[in-house]
Design a protein around this motif. Sequence first.
Motif, PDB file in Angstrom:
ATOM      1  N   THR A 177       0.809  -1.217   0.000  1.00  0.00           N
ATOM      2  CA  THR A 177       0.000   0.000   0.000  1.00  0.00           C
ATOM      3  C   THR A 177       0.839   1.262   0.000  1.00  0.00           C
ATOM      4  OG1 THR A 177      -0.161   0.047   2.415  1.00  0.00           O
ATOM      5  CG2 THR A 177      -1.847  -1.196   1.226  1.00  0.00           C
ATOM      6  N   ASP A 178       2.121   1.158   0.386  1.00  0.00           N
ATOM      7  CA  ASP A 178       2.992   2.343   0.311  1.00  0.00           C
ATOM      8  C   ASP A 178       3.606   2.509  -1.068  1.00  0.00           C
ATOM      9  OD1 ASP A 178       4.652   0.125   0.454  1.00  0.00           O
ATOM     10  OD2 ASP A 178       6.225   1.208   1.515  1.00  0.00           O
ATOM     11  N   GLN A 179       3.330   1.551  -1.991  1.00  0.00           N
ATOM     12  CA  GLN A 179       3.799   1.599  -3.377  1.00  0.00           C
ATOM     13  C   GLN A 179       5.310   1.768  -3.485  1.00  0.00           C
ATOM     14  OE1 GLN A 179       1.256   3.702  -6.275  1.00  0.00           O
ATOM     15  NE2 GLN A 179       0.002   4.313  -4.545  1.00  0.00           N
ATOM     16  N   GLY A 180       6.034   1.171  -2.551  1.00  0.00           N
ATOM     17  CA  GLY A 180       7.486   1.146  -2.658  1.00  0.00           C
ATOM     18  C   GLY A 180       8.183   2.459  -2.393  1.00  0.00           C
ATOM     19  N   LYS A 181       7.543   3.351  -1.650  1.00  0.00           N
ATOM     20  CA  LYS A 181       8.148   4.664  -1.429  1.00  0.00           C
ATOM     21  C   LYS A 181       9.504   4.561  -0.732  1.00  0.00           C
ATOM     22  CE  LYS A 181       3.883   7.380  -1.393  1.00  0.00           C
ATOM     23  NZ  LYS A 181       2.981   6.337  -1.871  1.00  0.00           N
ATOM     24  N   THR A 182       9.668   3.581   0.139  1.00  0.00           N
ATOM     25  CA  THR A 182      10.951   3.422   0.837  1.00  0.00           C
ATOM     26  C   THR A 182      11.777   2.257   0.299  1.00  0.00           C
ATOM     27  OG1 THR A 182       9.899   2.019   2.516  1.00  0.00           O
ATOM     28  CG2 THR A 182      10.020   4.377   2.974  1.00  0.00           C
ATOM     29  N   SER A 183      11.210   1.436  -0.567  1.00  0.00           N
ATOM     30  CA  SER A 183      11.879   0.180  -0.926  1.00  0.00           C
ATOM     31  C   SER A 183      12.400   0.126  -2.355  1.00  0.00           C
ATOM     32  CB  SER A 183      10.912  -0.993  -0.718  1.00  0.00           C
ATOM     33  OG  SER A 183       9.775  -0.860  -1.557  1.00  0.00           O
ATOM     34  N   ASN A 184      11.829   0.903  -3.257  1.00  0.00           N
ATOM     35  CA  ASN A 184      12.123   0.676  -4.671  1.00  0.00           C
ATOM     36  C   ASN A 184      13.593   0.893  -5.028  1.00  0.00           C
ATOM     37  OD1 ASN A 184       9.639  -0.180  -5.447  1.00  0.00           O
ATOM     38  ND2 ASN A 184       8.943   1.780  -6.243  1.00  0.00           N
ATOM     39  N   VAL A 185      14.190   1.975  -4.555  1.00  0.00           N
ATOM     40  CA  VAL A 185      15.560   2.271  -4.998  1.00  0.00           C
ATOM     41  C   VAL A 185      16.539   1.233  -4.466  1.00  0.00           C
ATOM     42  CG1 VAL A 185      17.426   3.962  -4.955  1.00  0.00           C
ATOM     43  CG2 VAL A 185      15.066   4.717  -5.251  1.00  0.00           C
ATOM     44  N   ASN A 186      16.364   0.790  -3.223  1.00  0.00           N
ATOM     45  CA  ASN A 186      17.229  -0.281  -2.714  1.00  0.00           C
ATOM     46  C   ASN A 186      17.054  -1.552  -3.542  1.00  0.00           C
ATOM     47  OD1 ASN A 186      18.608   1.012  -0.654  1.00  0.00           O
ATOM     48  ND2 ASN A 186      17.038   0.593   0.871  1.00  0.00           N
ATOM     49  N   GLY A 187      15.822  -1.837  -3.951  1.00  0.00           N
ATOM     50  CA  GLY A 187      15.592  -3.004  -4.808  1.00  0.00           C
ATOM     51  C   GLY A 187      16.267  -2.858  -6.152  1.00  0.00           C
ATOM     52  N   LEU A 188      16.213  -1.668  -6.737  1.00  0.00           N
ATOM     53  CA  LEU A 188      16.861  -1.422  -8.024  1.00  0.00           C
ATOM     54  C   LEU A 188      18.376  -1.570  -7.902  1.00  0.00           C
ATOM     55  CD1 LEU A 188      14.888   1.735  -9.227  1.00  0.00           C
ATOM     56  CD2 LEU A 188      14.520  -0.642  -9.905  1.00  0.00           C
ATOM     57  N   ALA A 189      18.937  -1.073  -6.792  1.00  0.00           N
ATOM     58  CA  ALA A 189      20.387  -1.175  -6.592  1.00  0.00           C
ATOM     59  C   ALA A 189      20.819  -2.628  -6.488  1.00  0.00           C
ATOM     60  CB  ALA A 189      20.773  -0.416  -5.336  1.00  0.00           C
ATOM     61  N   LEU A 190      20.046  -3.436  -5.801  1.00  0.00           N
ATOM     62  CA  LEU A 190      20.380  -4.846  -5.677  1.00  0.00           C
ATOM     63  C   LEU A 190      20.279  -5.545  -7.027  1.00  0.00           C
ATOM     64  CD1 LEU A 190      21.159  -7.252  -3.980  1.00  0.00           C
ATOM     65  CD2 LEU A 190      18.751  -7.519  -3.325  1.00  0.00           C
ATOM     66  N   ARG A 214      24.702  -4.342 -13.950  1.00  0.00           N
ATOM     67  CA  ARG A 214      24.304  -3.089 -14.587  1.00  0.00           C
ATOM     68  C   ARG A 214      24.386  -1.946 -13.582  1.00  0.00           C
ATOM     69  NH1 ARG A 214      18.438  -4.547 -16.863  1.00  0.00           N
ATOM     70  NH2 ARG A 214      18.377  -5.708 -14.892  1.00  0.00           N
ATOM     71  N   ARG A 215      24.287  -0.733 -14.120  1.00  0.00           N
ATOM     72  CA  ARG A 215      24.160   0.422 -13.257  1.00  0.00           C
ATOM     73  C   ARG A 215      22.683   0.618 -12.918  1.00  0.00           C
ATOM     74  NH1 ARG A 215      24.959   5.011 -15.409  1.00  0.00           N
ATOM     75  NH2 ARG A 215      25.648   6.073 -13.508  1.00  0.00           N
ATOM     76  N   ILE A 216      22.429   1.320 -11.838  1.00  0.00           N
ATOM     77  CA  ILE A 216      21.040   1.515 -11.401  1.00  0.00           C
ATOM     78  C   ILE A 216      20.190   2.156 -12.488  1.00  0.00           C
ATOM     79  CG2 ILE A 216      19.572   2.725  -9.740  1.00  0.00           C
ATOM     80  CD1 ILE A 216      21.767   2.292  -7.658  1.00  0.00           C
ATOM     81  N   PRO A 217      20.636   3.227 -13.163  1.00  0.00           N
ATOM     82  CA  PRO A 217      19.781   3.813 -14.206  1.00  0.00           C
ATOM     83  C   PRO A 217      19.526   2.874 -15.370  1.00  0.00           C
ATOM     84  CG  PRO A 217      21.945   4.857 -14.171  1.00  0.00           C
ATOM     85  CD  PRO A 217      21.848   4.027 -12.941  1.00  0.00           C
ATOM     86  N   GLU A 218      20.421   1.900 -15.582  1.00  0.00           N
ATOM     87  CA  GLU A 218      20.190   0.920 -16.641  1.00  0.00           C
ATOM     88  C   GLU A 218      19.093  -0.056 -16.260  1.00  0.00           C
ATOM     89  OE1 GLU A 218      24.684   0.670 -18.561  1.00  0.00           O
ATOM     90  OE2 GLU A 218      24.142  -0.659 -16.926  1.00  0.00           O
ATOM     91  N   VAL A 219      18.958  -0.325 -14.980  1.00  0.00           N
ATOM     92  CA  VAL A 219      17.862  -1.191 -14.522  1.00  0.00           C
ATOM     93  C   VAL A 219      16.528  -0.491 -14.749  1.00  0.00           C
ATOM     94  CG1 VAL A 219      16.826  -2.306 -12.520  1.00  0.00           C
ATOM     95  CG2 VAL A 219      19.313  -2.358 -12.836  1.00  0.00           C
TER      96      VAL A 219
END
Length: 935
Positions: free
Chosen positions: A496-509, A516-521
Motif C-alpha cells: 500500500t505504500d507503493q514502494g516509497k521506501t523500498s524501490n531504490v534499494n531493490g533497483l540497486a540490488l 548493470r548500473r542503477i539507471p540501466e535497470v
Amino acid sequence: MTAWRTDGGTAIDRSRPLAFTFDGRVIEGFAGDTVASALLAGGVRVVGRSFKYHRPRGLWGAGVEEPNALVDIAGGMPNTRATQALALEGLVVRSVNAEPSAENDRQAFLDAFSRFIPAAFYYKTFMFPDWHLFEPRIRQMAGLGRLDETAARPAFAEQINHHCDLLVVGAGPSGLLAARNAVRAGQRVVLCDDGRQAGGSLLFRAATIEGRPGAEWASDVAAELEQAGALVLTGTTAFGIYDHRLVGLNQKGREGAPDRLWRVRARSIVLATGAIERPLPFGNNDLPGIMSAEAALIYLRRFGVVAGRKVVLATNNGLACETAEALAAAGADVTIVDYRSDARSPAGVRVLEGLTVTTAIGRAAVNAVKLSDGTILQADTVLASGGFIPTVHLYCQAQGKLDWRDDILAFVPGRAVEGVEVVGAAAGHFGLPAALAEGSGRDFGIVAAWPKPGAKERVWIDLQNDVTAKDVELAVRENFVSVEHVKRYTTLGMATDQGKTSNVNGLALMAELTGRRIPEVGTTTYRPPFTPVPLASFAGARSGTRMAPLRRLPLENLHRAEGAVFREYGGWLRPAFYGAGAPEERIQAEAKAAREGVALFDGSPLGKIEVIGPDAAPFLDFIYYNTMSTLAPGRCRYGFILTEAGNIYDDGVLMRLDDNRFVVSCSSSHVAGVHALLEEWRQDRFDRRRVFIHNATAAMATLTVTGPRARALMETIGLGLALDDTALPHMAVVSGVFEGVAVRIARISFTGERSYEISVPADRAAALWARLRRAGEAFGASLLGLEALMILRAEKGYVVIGKDTDGTSRPMDFGLTQPLERKKVEFIGRRSLITEDATRSDRRQFVGLEPVDGEGVLPTGAHGIEREAGSVRSTGYVTSSYFSPALQRPIALGLIERGLSRMGDVIELQHLRDIRRARIVPPCAFDEEGSRLHA
C-alpha cells in the motif's frame, strides 16, 4: 518504556488531553497528536504485522511513507496509516493482519517456515493437485484491514472543480516561495500540502529565513497568500496528474467529516513535493525500534516525543546529524555510526566513522546492533538514514523521464515537461532555495550503502510485503531481469505504500546482481493515486437521485392536476397513465382513444441536440449508420447510432432545418450520452471550427398531437402554417408561430397514427398545453401516458432501445443491411459489422411473436427454447409483450435466433416453469401498409 515525552511539541496542545484504545489498550495523548505519535509516546513498539510472515513491525516513518503502521479505525476507516490519522478522543483503533493483537499474533508462527515460502512460492506450490483446494483458505488469509460492517455509510463527499493559473504542490520552503512569487505577480494560485499546516521541513528542521525562524516565516507567508486571495489547502494530497494538467486533490475531512475531492486544472504546476528518507540495508533491519532518522526528528519537534533512550543513528549522509544533536539535547544517549570516513562530529555526540551496521539484534524489538568491525552496541532504538529519494511520482505521471544523479544517489526529474516545474528536494536540492538560504546550508555528502547479495541474515527491502534481498536474488536467478517482472514476481513495491521506501534499494540490488548500473535497470511505472483515496470521495454525492438526478417535465404540475400517475422512465419522471381506476384499464383506454380519435402526449424529454456548421452533414454521416448528408432541408430521417463495437446505441429521427443545421432527436434516456458521443467525435475527428453542437433539450418542450383527428385539432390552434400533406408531409419539419414565439412542428410518429410534434420554448409550454386542451374538447381529445404509448408503438413494431435490444444487437438483426452494403464513407462501428461474430447465421433477430396457445399475453422475458439431446437451451427472449386494444389480442416482440428467416414457425417459450407456444411473425402487427400515417 523506551520513548518519552518532552515539554516541547509544536503540533500538540497539552491543555487538551485525550485517550483512545489500540488493540484494547488505552493510549493517552494530546490534541494534535497523530495515532502514531501517541502510540510512540505510549511505549507501543509493535504496531502491526507484516503481510506474509506476520513478523512484528514498529513505526518506521512519520508520514505517507510509513509501510508498517496500518490500522483499522472503527467507524469505517480501514487500512489507515497511523502516521496520517489524527488522534481523537474515544477512537477505537485495531492493528491489521494480526489476531488477536499486533503484540500477540497467533499467526506469527509463519515466520518459522519462511525458508519454505520464498518469493512466488504460491505460483509453484498450489498448482498441484488443484488450486481450488487451497483457494478458500488463501483468500481468507489475504488482505490486511477489515471493513467495519456496523459503521454508518460514509457521508456524501463534496467534489469541487477549480481553475487557477498556478497550482503548487507542497508547502515547504520551495513551494511557499513559488506561491508567493506567483501571487505577487498577480496570478491565481492554489497551494496544497498533505500536512496540517504549511511549512514542510521548516516545521521540524532548524532554519532562519529573512531574519525569522523557518516555521514563523512559513506561517507568515501562508497568511500573506490567503490574504492575497490564494487558496491554501492543508491536509490535502495531490494524488494524481492526468491529461491536460488535471490534478486530483484529496482533502482530508476534519473531525469525522468526509474527505473532499478537488479537480484542479492549472495553467502551470510547481511540484515542491520534497523527498523521502531511504532505509539502510542490514540484517534484521525490520525489527520494531528501527526508524527513519528524519521521522524521529519530526516526532521530537512536532509531537514532543523522544524515540528512545539509548539510540544508535546509522547514516551514510550528513542530514541525519541534526537528528542526533536534537535527541542528545533532549536527553537521549546517542551514538552515530557514520558510514563515511570523514564525517562531521556533532557536539556532545559520539561518532564512529567509517563503520557500518551489519545486523540488528533482537526478537520482538531491537536491543543491539552489530557493526562491521564486530563491535556490538546496545540500543533500544536504531535510527537509519540511507539518503533521500526525491518524490517524483507526480512528475512521472505527467510523462516526465528520470535521470540518475551519482552525487545524491537518487533519481531526479530529467527532461522538461510542458507546464510542470519541479523544485526543491523533489528536484534533488536538499538545502534551502538559493533565494532564501542564509548561512552555509546543509552538508549532504553521501556514500553508497546498497544491499549486497549473499547476506547471511535476512535483509528486508520491502517491509510491508516481506520482500528480502534473497527474494530479489531468487528472481534474478530465475531470469527475471526486467524491473517490472521482478516487481510482480516478488511483490517488491506493490504494497500500500507503493514502494516509497523500498524501490531504490531493490533497483540497486538488481543492478549488482545483473552487472548493470542503477539507471540501466530503470524504474517501475508511477501510477496514481500517490496515497489511497477513499472511494466515498470518488463517488462524491452520487447516491440515489444524486447518482442519477431525477429529471422533471416543465409541465409536471399540470399533469398532476390532470390526475397523472407518475413513474420513472430513463431518469425522467413522466405520466404513466391518467385518472383513477385499475391501471391496466386506464392504459388500455388511452391506447384505444389514440387509435380512434386524438390524444395529447408530453414528449419533452425527446432529444433536441443541434448540430450546426459547414461540416455538420459529413459529421452526421460518420455518426449515423444511415447516410444523412442526402437528407433534404425540411425533411426528417430515422437512423441508428452505433457503438465502436457495432452495437446499437440509440435510434431516433434526424431533422435537417437547412444546409448547415440539423437536430438530433434521440431517445429520452440517451440525451446526455448521445450529446457526449457527438462532442467526443467532434473533437477527435473533425475541425471544431466547422462543427458546433448545442444541446437544447432542456430549453425546449415537445408536445405531441396524435391520432386520426390530429390534423383537425391542429388547424384550430393557430400556428400560422398549412398542415395539408403537400405543405407538411410525413417525415417533414417546418417552422410556425405560437403567440409570437417561433415553434418547430415535425410530422413524426411513434404511434403509427398521423402525429405532430410541436417544440416550443419551455417557458411557453404551459400556454401551448392549455390551448391544446381547450381546442381538444371539441374533438374528445384524451391524454396519453407512456404506458399506452408503449402499446401503440409495439403494435407497429417500433423499437425501444434498451428494451427491444441488448448489448449485442446490431442493425442487421433488425433487417437493416443496406447502409452497410451501400454507404461509402466511414461511420462509427463499421469495421465491427463485418467481424465473424457480426455475420453469424445464428444471431438473435428482431421479430414479432403471436401466441397460439390461447393462454393470453406472453410474459416479458420468457425465453425461446430448443430441446437438444435431453437438454434445453435458450434461443432468445421476449422483449415486449402487451394486449392490443386495436387488435383485441396479445402481441409481443422478441429477439430470437435466426428469427427473420423463420417467419411462420411455432416455437416454445419458457417462463419459470410454464411452457408457452408462439408463432414468429413480422414485428408490425397493425397497419402494415402505414396508411394511417397519412389518413
